[in-house]
Design a protein around this motif. Sequence first.
Motif, PDB file in Angstrom:
ATOM      1  N   MET A   1      63.583 -54.268  47.731  1.00  0.00           N
ATOM      2  CA  MET A   1      62.432 -53.409  47.990  1.00  0.00           C
ATOM      3  C   MET A   1      62.197 -53.257  49.489  1.00  0.00           C
ATOM      4  SD  MET A   1      61.041 -52.361  45.137  1.00  0.00           S
ATOM      5  CE  MET A   1      59.344 -51.974  45.551  1.00  0.00           C
ATOM      6  N   THR A   2      61.826 -52.048  49.912  1.00  0.00           N
ATOM      7  CA  THR A   2      61.445 -51.827  51.295  1.00  0.00           C
ATOM      8  C   THR A   2      60.064 -52.419  51.544  1.00  0.00           C
ATOM      9  OG1 THR A   2      62.671 -49.757  51.378  1.00  0.00           O
ATOM     10  CG2 THR A   2      60.987 -50.064  53.034  1.00  0.00           C
ATOM     11  N   ILE A   3      59.922 -53.105  52.644  1.00  0.00           N
ATOM     12  CA  ILE A   3      58.607 -53.602  53.026  1.00  0.00           C
ATOM     13  C   ILE A   3      57.948 -52.505  53.849  1.00  0.00           C
ATOM     14  CG2 ILE A   3      57.331 -55.399  54.224  1.00  0.00           C
ATOM     15  CD1 ILE A   3      59.700 -57.260  53.724  1.00  0.00           C
ATOM     16  N   VAL A   4      57.129 -51.679  53.210  1.00  0.00           N
ATOM     17  CA  VAL A   4      56.466 -50.576  53.889  1.00  0.00           C
ATOM     18  C   VAL A   4      55.204 -51.114  54.539  1.00  0.00           C
ATOM     19  CG1 VAL A   4      55.387 -48.316  53.624  1.00  0.00           C
ATOM     20  CG2 VAL A   4      57.393 -48.912  52.254  1.00  0.00           C
ATOM     21  N   THR A   5      55.111 -50.977  55.832  1.00  0.00           N
ATOM     22  CA  THR A   5      53.986 -51.561  56.551  1.00  0.00           C
ATOM     23  C   THR A   5      53.015 -50.505  57.050  1.00  0.00           C
ATOM     24  OG1 THR A   5      55.195 -51.537  58.655  1.00  0.00           O
ATOM     25  CG2 THR A   5      55.412 -53.504  57.269  1.00  0.00           C
ATOM     26  N   TYR A   6      53.180 -49.266  56.643  1.00  0.00           N
ATOM     27  CA  TYR A   6      52.251 -48.217  57.043  1.00  0.00           C
ATOM     28  C   TYR A   6      51.883 -47.368  55.839  1.00  0.00           C
ATOM     29  CZ  TYR A   6      56.764 -45.758  57.371  1.00  0.00           C
ATOM     30  OH  TYR A   6      58.024 -45.256  57.110  1.00  0.00           O
ATOM     31  N   THR A   7      50.702 -46.789  55.889  1.00  0.00           N
ATOM     32  CA  THR A   7      50.287 -45.796  54.911  1.00  0.00           C
ATOM     33  C   THR A   7      50.906 -44.468  55.322  1.00  0.00           C
ATOM     34  OG1 THR A   7      48.197 -46.959  54.620  1.00  0.00           O
ATOM     35  CG2 THR A   7      48.297 -44.678  53.840  1.00  0.00           C
ATOM     36  N   ALA A   8      51.428 -43.702  54.360  1.00  0.00           N
ATOM     37  CA  ALA A   8      52.198 -42.511  54.711  1.00  0.00           C
ATOM     38  C   ALA A   8      51.726 -41.267  53.967  1.00  0.00           C
ATOM     39  CB  ALA A   8      53.683 -42.738  54.425  1.00  0.00           C
ATOM     40  N   ALA A   9      51.860 -40.147  54.648  1.00  0.00           N
ATOM     41  CA  ALA A   9      51.612 -38.831  54.051  1.00  0.00           C
ATOM     42  C   ALA A   9      52.546 -37.831  54.719  1.00  0.00           C
ATOM     43  CB  ALA A   9      50.156 -38.408  54.232  1.00  0.00           C
ATOM     44  N   TRP A  10      52.794 -36.724  54.029  1.00  0.00           N
ATOM     45  CA  TRP A  10      53.678 -35.723  54.622  1.00  0.00           C
ATOM     46  C   TRP A  10      53.365 -34.339  54.089  1.00  0.00           C
ATOM     47  CZ3 TRP A  10      59.115 -34.412  52.547  1.00  0.00           C
ATOM     48  CH2 TRP A  10      59.144 -34.469  51.150  1.00  0.00           C
ATOM     49  N   VAL A  11      53.843 -33.351  54.827  1.00  0.00           N
ATOM     50  CA  VAL A  11      53.837 -31.962  54.377  1.00  0.00           C
ATOM     51  C   VAL A  11      55.295 -31.530  54.287  1.00  0.00           C
ATOM     52  CG1 VAL A  11      53.140 -29.595  54.861  1.00  0.00           C
ATOM     53  CG2 VAL A  11      51.614 -31.489  55.458  1.00  0.00           C
ATOM     54  N   PRO A  12      55.848 -31.426  53.076  1.00  0.00           N
ATOM     55  CA  PRO A  12      57.255 -31.047  52.942  1.00  0.00           C
ATOM     56  C   PRO A  12      57.488 -29.602  53.358  1.00  0.00           C
ATOM     57  CG  PRO A  12      56.194 -31.166  50.786  1.00  0.00           C
ATOM     58  CD  PRO A  12      55.203 -31.697  51.775  1.00  0.00           C
ATOM     59  N   ASP A  13      58.678 -29.338  53.886  1.00  0.00           N
ATOM     60  CA  ASP A  13      59.057 -27.984  54.282  1.00  0.00           C
ATOM     61  C   ASP A  13      59.688 -27.305  53.070  1.00  0.00           C
ATOM     62  OD1 ASP A  13      59.646 -25.688  55.651  1.00  0.00           O
ATOM     63  OD2 ASP A  13      61.248 -26.555  56.869  1.00  0.00           O
ATOM     64  N   ASP A  14      58.852 -27.006  52.074  1.00  0.00           N
ATOM     65  CA  ASP A  14      59.368 -26.501  50.798  1.00  0.00           C
ATOM     66  C   ASP A  14      58.819 -25.124  50.427  1.00  0.00           C
ATOM     67  OD1 ASP A  14      56.756 -27.181  50.280  1.00  0.00           O
ATOM     68  OD2 ASP A  14      57.188 -28.514  48.598  1.00  0.00           O
ATOM     69  N   ASP A  15      58.148 -24.470  51.354  1.00  0.00           N
ATOM     70  CA  ASP A  15      57.562 -23.161  51.072  1.00  0.00           C
ATOM     71  C   ASP A  15      57.785 -22.251  52.277  1.00  0.00           C
ATOM     72  OD1 ASP A  15      56.081 -20.935  50.502  1.00  0.00           O
ATOM     73  OD2 ASP A  15      54.219 -21.995  50.072  1.00  0.00           O
ATOM     74  N   PRO A  16      58.683 -21.272  52.173  1.00  0.00           N
ATOM     75  CA  PRO A  16      58.959 -20.390  53.316  1.00  0.00           C
ATOM     76  C   PRO A  16      57.763 -19.561  53.733  1.00  0.00           C
ATOM     77  CG  PRO A  16      60.032 -19.574  51.328  1.00  0.00           C
ATOM     78  CD  PRO A  16      59.516 -20.936  50.996  1.00  0.00           C
ATOM     79  N   GLU A  17      56.766 -19.445  52.862  1.00  0.00           N
ATOM     80  CA  GLU A  17      55.566 -18.681  53.198  1.00  0.00           C
ATOM     81  C   GLU A  17      54.537 -19.513  53.961  1.00  0.00           C
ATOM     82  OE1 GLU A  17      55.394 -15.420  52.617  1.00  0.00           O
ATOM     83  OE2 GLU A  17      57.445 -15.623  51.850  1.00  0.00           O
ATOM     84  N   ARG A  18      54.721 -20.819  54.010  1.00  0.00           N
ATOM     85  CA  ARG A  18      53.767 -21.685  54.692  1.00  0.00           C
ATOM     86  C   ARG A  18      54.058 -21.682  56.196  1.00  0.00           C
ATOM     87  NH1 ARG A  18      54.962 -26.549  52.565  1.00  0.00           N
ATOM     88  NH2 ARG A  18      53.670 -26.147  50.747  1.00  0.00           N
ATOM     89  N   SER A  19      53.079 -21.313  56.991  1.00  0.00           N
ATOM     90  CA  SER A  19      53.276 -21.280  58.438  1.00  0.00           C
ATOM     91  C   SER A  19      53.246 -22.700  58.995  1.00  0.00           C
ATOM     92  CB  SER A  19      52.189 -20.439  59.103  1.00  0.00           C
ATOM     93  OG  SER A  19      50.937 -21.107  59.054  1.00  0.00           O
ATOM     94  N   TRP A  20      53.730 -22.852  60.217  1.00  0.00           N
ATOM     95  CA  TRP A  20      53.694 -24.165  60.851  1.00  0.00           C
ATOM     96  C   TRP A  20      52.267 -24.600  61.111  1.00  0.00           C
ATOM     97  CZ3 TRP A  20      57.571 -26.923  59.905  1.00  0.00           C
ATOM     98  CH2 TRP A  20      58.870 -26.399  59.892  1.00  0.00           C
ATOM     99  N   ASP A  21      51.380 -23.647  61.386  1.00  0.00           N
ATOM    100  CA  ASP A  21      49.966 -23.995  61.537  1.00  0.00           C
ATOM    101  C   ASP A  21      49.412 -24.558  60.238  1.00  0.00           C
ATOM    102  OD1 ASP A  21      48.730 -22.945  64.266  1.00  0.00           O
ATOM    103  OD2 ASP A  21      50.249 -21.510  63.642  1.00  0.00           O
ATOM    104  N   GLU A  22      49.737 -23.909  59.124  1.00  0.00           N
ATOM    105  CA  GLU A  22      49.245 -24.363  57.825  1.00  0.00           C
ATOM    106  C   GLU A  22      49.813 -25.727  57.460  1.00  0.00           C
ATOM    107  OE1 GLU A  22      48.563 -20.191  55.410  1.00  0.00           O
ATOM    108  OE2 GLU A  22      50.613 -20.920  55.708  1.00  0.00           O
ATOM    109  N   ALA A  23      51.030 -26.004  57.902  1.00  0.00           N
ATOM    110  CA  ALA A  23      51.645 -27.300  57.620  1.00  0.00           C
ATOM    111  C   ALA A  23      51.049 -28.404  58.487  1.00  0.00           C
ATOM    112  CB  ALA A  23      53.156 -27.223  57.835  1.00  0.00           C
ATOM    113  N   ALA A  24      50.807 -28.080  59.744  1.00  0.00           N
ATOM    114  CA  ALA A  24      50.357 -29.108  60.684  1.00  0.00           C
ATOM    115  C   ALA A  24      48.895 -29.491  60.493  1.00  0.00           C
ATOM    116  CB  ALA A  24      50.593 -28.644  62.113  1.00  0.00           C
TER     117      ALA A  24
END
Length: 208
Positions: A1-24
């Motif tokens: 098992m990986t010892i994950v020492t941080y809480t994580a979140a992400w915005v996947p690059d899975d929608d070509p209609e999503r702008s970089w502003d909307e992702a960030a």
Amino acid sequence: MTIVTYTAAWVPDDDPERSWDEAAEPAAAWLLEQAHVLGGQPLLVTPTQQQWQAGPDVIRRFARTYEATTSRGRGAQFRQRPVLAYVPDYGDMYLAASYARNSALAVVESHTAPLIGWAMEVQAVDLTTGAVTADTRSPEQRQELERIHGYGNNGWTRGFGADRSASILEDLLRQDAIDTDIVVGHMVAHGHDKRSVARLMKIIDNVR
């Protein structure tokens, strides 16, 4: 098992209609919430300093308000803190995770460095849905990925570890729900650096 020492979140690059502003925007908002709860001065990690002046509005504001760094140029004072990683490559992810240890890490993915395997492994919240990223791997597949991780303790340089990894990968990549992105992302979650990941990707290319 990986010892994950941080809480994580992400915005996947899975929608070509999503702008970089909307992702960030949601990534920055989540990270600032975590900084408020956990404490610590936020840090922005980007591939180059260009994003600090020419990136989305929220990234430019973040760079003006908080400390910013890249894996190629100006460094930041090393201390554990909440990190926002904007379109990181695998070297940037290594840097960002180092700073985020025992804190929080928010990532805006770019398709040039897929992170689905990382998101599965660290149980990152998908900020486009609000849910933890679904892990499609079987327990047996995760076990094989852990074996590859172990054999990569020398960065998959030539020799026994690289050969054993190639043997495992040859079978693993024929299975459903496993692809290169999942394999590589798993290793990124385990803290393998950019050079190590590049060697692993060459092994994958040779066995596919």
